[in-house]
Enzyme design. Structure first.
Site, PDB file in Angstrom:
ATOM      1  N   LEU A 115       0.899  -1.288   0.061  1.00 54.27           N
ATOM      2  CA  LEU A 115      -0.040   0.020  -0.103  1.00 54.27           C
ATOM      3  C   LEU A 115       0.916   1.275   0.005  1.00 54.27           C
ATOM      4  CD1 LEU A 115      -2.793  -0.929   2.506  1.00 54.27           C
ATOM      5  CD2 LEU A 115      -2.982  -0.876   0.227  1.00 54.27           C
ATOM      6  N   ASP A 116       0.374   2.172  -0.683  1.00 53.59           N
ATOM      7  CA  ASP A 116       1.245   3.621  -0.641  1.00 53.59           C
ATOM      8  C   ASP A 116       1.404   4.087   0.964  1.00 53.59           C
ATOM      9  OD1 ASP A 116       1.109   3.451  -3.412  1.00 53.59           O
ATOM     10  OD2 ASP A 116      -0.821   4.866  -3.519  1.00 53.59           O
ATOM     11  N   ILE A 117       2.194   4.795   0.967  1.00 52.32           N
ATOM     12  CA  ILE A 117       2.720   5.442   2.566  1.00 52.32           C
ATOM     13  C   ILE A 117       1.071   6.120   2.992  1.00 52.32           C
ATOM     14  CG2 ILE A 117       3.544   7.661   1.706  1.00 52.32           C
ATOM     15  CD1 ILE A 117       5.464   7.648   4.063  1.00 52.32           C
ATOM     16  N   THR A 119      -2.055   5.441   2.023  1.00 56.22           N
ATOM     17  CA  THR A 119      -3.121   4.699   1.808  1.00 56.22           C
ATOM     18  C   THR A 119      -3.421   3.786   3.523  1.00 56.22           C
ATOM     19  OG1 THR A 119      -2.824   4.141  -0.318  1.00 56.22           O
ATOM     20  CG2 THR A 119      -4.357   2.770   0.723  1.00 56.22           C
ATOM     21  N   ARG A 203      -5.218   5.437  -7.516  1.00 56.55           N
ATOM     22  CA  ARG A 203      -4.896   6.892  -7.635  1.00 56.55           C
ATOM     23  C   ARG A 203      -4.956   7.071  -8.976  1.00 56.55           C
ATOM     24  NH1 ARG A 203      -3.420   8.571  -2.200  1.00 56.55           N
ATOM     25  NH2 ARG A 203      -3.315   6.833  -0.950  1.00 56.55           N
TER      26      ARG A 203
END
Ligand code: URA
Length: 261
Positions: A115-117, A119, A203
């Site tokens: 997961l992105d930072i 998210t 995104r």
């Protein structure tokens, strides 16, 4: 899992002795075979012979008179990832790592599906290498559900584009499920279901229809949801959840999973 290893566990919980020794960290299978043929291994007090099978749970296995160390128990957990934590094994100075939230867990615990930072939400971890591999592999088309808060309110036309697949820099996306959860003043919350796992995919999908994502939360990874897990905390999967993961990845369970139920 190979047919051999499936068969290995099927006969009254026994496995070939050299395999048990190797899993317990006594060396490669080949060197464990040598330990057995050198007469250094006993099963219930009797010198073992090569080719013999044993049950690690019910029999007393010793090497050079010392009990066999137990192999680490498999562990699979779900974390409710808060924003601001990096999902990586390599962390830059002053960054916060998801592993900071998992103290005391074995070093073999691997995250599944980055997961992105920024998210939040469902992030799975497992020590079962093949499960990690399969759940991350596009072939198994594991569904992920996201709740995205976007700036502006997307039109039905644009949502239909997401539903049928949209062109991103790295190619067309597979058809997605998308529905409104709520709409507000110049913002909307939507539920998006995809089975791909490309970098920053959600995104980028919303960007492609002209809406930036203000908040992104994964609410499900396959059959696994957060239930009432608060941000920053984790729990072991229930046995039923673990078997559901094995089912969707067509993976056989080879031992009774450690579980919280
Ligand atoms: N899609 C994104 O854009 N970010 C994530 O963290 C996961 C899916």
């Amino acid at each position: 899992m190979s047919t051999n290893s499936v068969r290995d566990t099927e006969e009254s919980g026994t496995q070939r002795l050299q395999k048990l020794l190797a899993r317990a960290g006594m060396g490669s299978r080949r060197s464990c075979e040598t330990l057995i043929s050198d007469g250094r291994v006993t099963v219930d007090g009797r010198i073992a012979s090569l080719g013999e099978r044993a049950n690690v749970d019910t029999q007393n296995i010793e090497v050079d008179g010392r009990p066999l160390p137990r192999p680490p128990t498999d562990l699979t957990i779900v974390l409710n990832k808060p924003p601001g934590y990096v999902v990586s094994t390599v962390i830059k100075h002053e960054q916060k790592s998801i592993y900071d939230l998992l103290s005391g867990t074995p070093s073999t615990l691997r995250y599944i599906g980055r997961l992105d930072i920024d998210t939040e939400g469902v992030l799975l971890f497992s020590t079962i290498g093949e499960l990690v591999h399969r759940l991350s592999h596009p072939r198994y088309e594991v569904k992920k559900v996201y709740e995205a808060t976007v700036r502006g309110v997307p039109s039905d036309y644009h949502l239909d584009q997401l539903r049928s697949g949209i062109m991103l820099e790295d190619g067309m996306t597979a058809p997605a499920g998308v529905e409104f959860i709520e709409t507000g003043d110049n913002k909307a919350v939507l539920r998006l279901t995809i089975h791909e796992g490309r970098k920053r995919q959600v995104r980028r999908m919303f960007r492609a229809i002209g809406h930036s994502v203000a908040r992104l939360r994964r609410t499900a990874f396959g059959p696994i949801t957060l239930e009432d897990l608060s941000p920053g905390t984790s729990r072991m999967l229930l046995t039923s959840e673990l078997s559901a993961l094995h089912t969707i990845t067509q993976l056989q369970t080879h031992a009774s999973p450690k579980s919280s139920n």
